[in-house]
Design an enzyme around this catalytic site. Structure first.
Site, PDB file in Angstrom:
ATOM      1  N   ASP A 131      -5.942 -20.868  52.633  1.00 26.91           N
ATOM      2  CA  ASP A 131      -6.701 -19.616  52.496  1.00 26.91           C
ATOM      3  C   ASP A 131      -6.261 -18.762  51.331  1.00 26.91           C
ATOM      4  O   ASP A 131      -6.878 -17.731  51.058  1.00 26.91           O
ATOM      5  CB  ASP A 131      -6.561 -18.810  53.804  1.00 26.91           C
ATOM      6  CG  ASP A 131      -7.177 -19.570  54.965  1.00 26.91           C
ATOM      7  OD1 ASP A 131      -6.479 -19.801  55.962  1.00 26.91           O
ATOM      8  OD2 ASP A 131      -8.352 -19.975  54.831  1.00 26.91           O
ATOM      9  N   HIS A 170       2.312 -21.299  57.828  1.00 23.05           N
ATOM     10  CA  HIS A 170       1.473 -22.228  58.600  1.00 23.05           C
ATOM     11  C   HIS A 170       2.295 -22.763  59.768  1.00 23.05           C
ATOM     12  O   HIS A 170       3.495 -22.987  59.640  1.00 23.05           O
ATOM     13  CB  HIS A 170       1.024 -23.409  57.718  1.00 23.05           C
ATOM     14  CG  HIS A 170      -0.145 -24.150  58.284  1.00 23.05           C
ATOM     15  ND1 HIS A 170      -0.017 -25.125  59.234  1.00 23.05           N
ATOM     16  CD2 HIS A 170      -1.473 -24.020  58.052  1.00 23.05           C
ATOM     17  CE1 HIS A 170      -1.213 -25.587  59.557  1.00 23.05           C
ATOM     18  NE2 HIS A 170      -2.117 -24.940  58.862  1.00 23.05           N
TER      19      HIS A 170
END
Ligand code: SDX
Length: 434
Positions: free
Chosen positions: A368, A310
């Site tokens: 996700d 991320h």
């Protein structure tokens, strides 16, 4: 609390010129150096592809501390909202800055409920798409078309029209998403029902058929509502920044949200939930994990662990923790105990979190990673996963768009560049070219 100027300025000396730039502090988090006059004072731009060190706005909506794995919406921690609130209440909070009173909550729910239908003529747009079109392509087109039907909420300078447009977007996105799903499987569209809550209504629009009554599974509805909360907003991510940039030109809110849908589709962003599940299916079994870990560490392979890493979180994504817990709850409630993909995901996470490469690069599972397993267990096809992300993120997009429109500091976004092309040269007539 607005940002405040620090006493001392930042100084930058360049080509013999020293520019002084104000430093502003927010409520919490990194200070910012206001470089708005840097080009005027030094003749230089800053350079930051990917905006790793660049704040493009001030905002009161969401705060992320990537090192500590903290996510707050209007000051409230995401895990508390996921456990104790519900999606429509979080929508109200993101839009208005405070949790609603009982009356405010009732009025907001009623307003959203009464906007869930779409203009009947919009059903004709779907027949223009191939049945096997990706649902994100369909949703992107239909959302862009909304501005052709709702002219009475496109004047961005009218606060009441901004409010109506926000309610319409939040209310109609589930209907459009469900219609895209029904169209893809050749089933008739199911109208929204005003007697159901937001998420239960979405489930019945997706899974009901005219031939028999549909009973919403309350555990699935609660879990999906929690998943919507986890995906609602996330500071200045790529799709939100796209919505803000589109909105800065004065484009109508429906066109801006369509731009956000388009950006979210990318596998590096919202498309990662679909890509992560496809990756888990490709790995297939625990014994093949080392082969994929090796590929992920080999840049030349072009392979990345989808659902990992991320830009901001260099610690565990707090949403992923809630997502993993919700995944187990849903699988247990549905009696899915031997889900091979969950075994692969848990083992993949364990191995990656112990591997020097991922530890050194601070790569953790993001939201996700577990969402796909949960959504598939609920009965959603993989191709619909990013559409579900868009349904939830619509409130974040529209809340950030509204904040940008109301921000006196905001002007049309127009970044500059470092030009590395040809130096000035004269035109060469055809008969003199090589
Ligand atoms: C979302 O911004 C948001 O807030 C987004 C989001 C939201 O709610 O809006 O949180 C939603 O988009 C989550 C992210 C979903 N994407 C994925 O899961 C796709 C896989 N992850 C990545 O491609 C990547 O991690 C990003 C895109 C998420 C972040 O990219 P960055 O910040 O530009 O990081 P990077 O590509 O520069 O990677 C840093 C290093 C690189 O190695 P070096 O060049 O430093 O040697 O880590 C490596 C990368 O090669 N790396 C990975 C990896 N992610 C980064 N290596 C293997 N597998 C991965 N998944």
């Amino acid at each position: 609390m607005a940002s405040s100027n620090r006493t001392e300025n930042a100084k930058l000396t360049l080509n013999g010129t020293t520019a002084e730039m104000p430093v502003r502090s927010g409520t919490v988090g990194p200070d910012v150096v206001d470089i708005g006059r840097l080009y005027r004072d030094t003749g230089c731009f800053t350079y930051d592809p990917g905006f790793t060190s660049t704040a493009n706005c001030s905002s009161k909506i969401t705060y992320i501390d990537g090192d500590k794995g903290i996510l707050l919406h209007r000051g409230y921690p995401i895990d508390q909202l996921a456990e104790s609130s519900n999606f429509l209440e979080v929508c109200y909070l993101l839009l208005n800055g405070e949790l609603p009173t009982k009356t405010e909550r009732h009025e907001f729910d009623a307003a959203i409920t009464r906007h869930t239908m779409v203009h009947e003529q919009m059903t004709r747009f779907f027949t223009g798409f191939r049945r096997d079109a990706h649902p994100m392509a369909v949703v992107c087109g239909i959302v862009g078309a909304l501005s052709a039907f709702y002219h009475d909420s496109t004047d961005i300078n009218d606060p009441e029209q901004r409010r109506v447009a926000a309610n319409r977007m939040i209310a109609k996105m589930p209907t459009i998403a469900a219609m895209a799903y029904k169209y893809s499987i050749g089933q008739p569209f199911i109208y929204p029902r005003n007697d159901l809550d937001y998420t239960s209504n979405f489930l019945q629009m997706c899974f009901a058929v005219p031939c028999e009554p549909y009973v919403v599974n309350p555990i699935v509805a609660r879990a999906l509502d929690k998943i919507f909360i986890l995906h609602a907003d996330h500071e200045q991510n790529a799709s939100t920044s796209t919505v803000r940039l589109a909105g800065s030109s004065g484009a109508n809110p429906f066109a801006c949200i369509a731009a956000g849908v388009a950006c979210l589709w990318g596998p590096a962003h919202g498309g990662a939930n679909e890509a992560a599940l496809n990756m888990l299916q490709e790995i297939g079994s625990v014994d093949r994990i080392p082969e994929y870990i090796k590929m992920a560490k080999d840049k030349s392979s072009g392979f990345r662990l989808m659902g990992f890493g991320h830009r901001v979180y260099k610690n565990y994504d707090p949403r992923a923790k809630v997502m993993q817990k919700t995944c187990h709850e849903v699988l247990d409630s549905l009696g899915v105990h031997d889900e091979p993909l969950l075994k692969v995901a848990i083992e993949l996470e364990r191995i990656a979190l112990e591997d020097e490469y991922f530890v050194e690069k601070k790569l953790y599972p993001n939201i996700d990673f577990y969402s796909g397993i949960t959504l598939r267990a609920m009965g959603f096809p993989v191709s619909l996963f990013t559409v579900l992300f868009a349904v939830a993120r619509t409130v974040g997009w529209i809340a950030q768009w509204k904040e940008m429109i109301e921000d006196p500091e905001q002007r049309i976004g127009r970044p500059r560049q470092l030009y590395i092309g040809a130096a000035p040269r004269d035109f060469v007539p055809m008969n003199q070219r090589g």
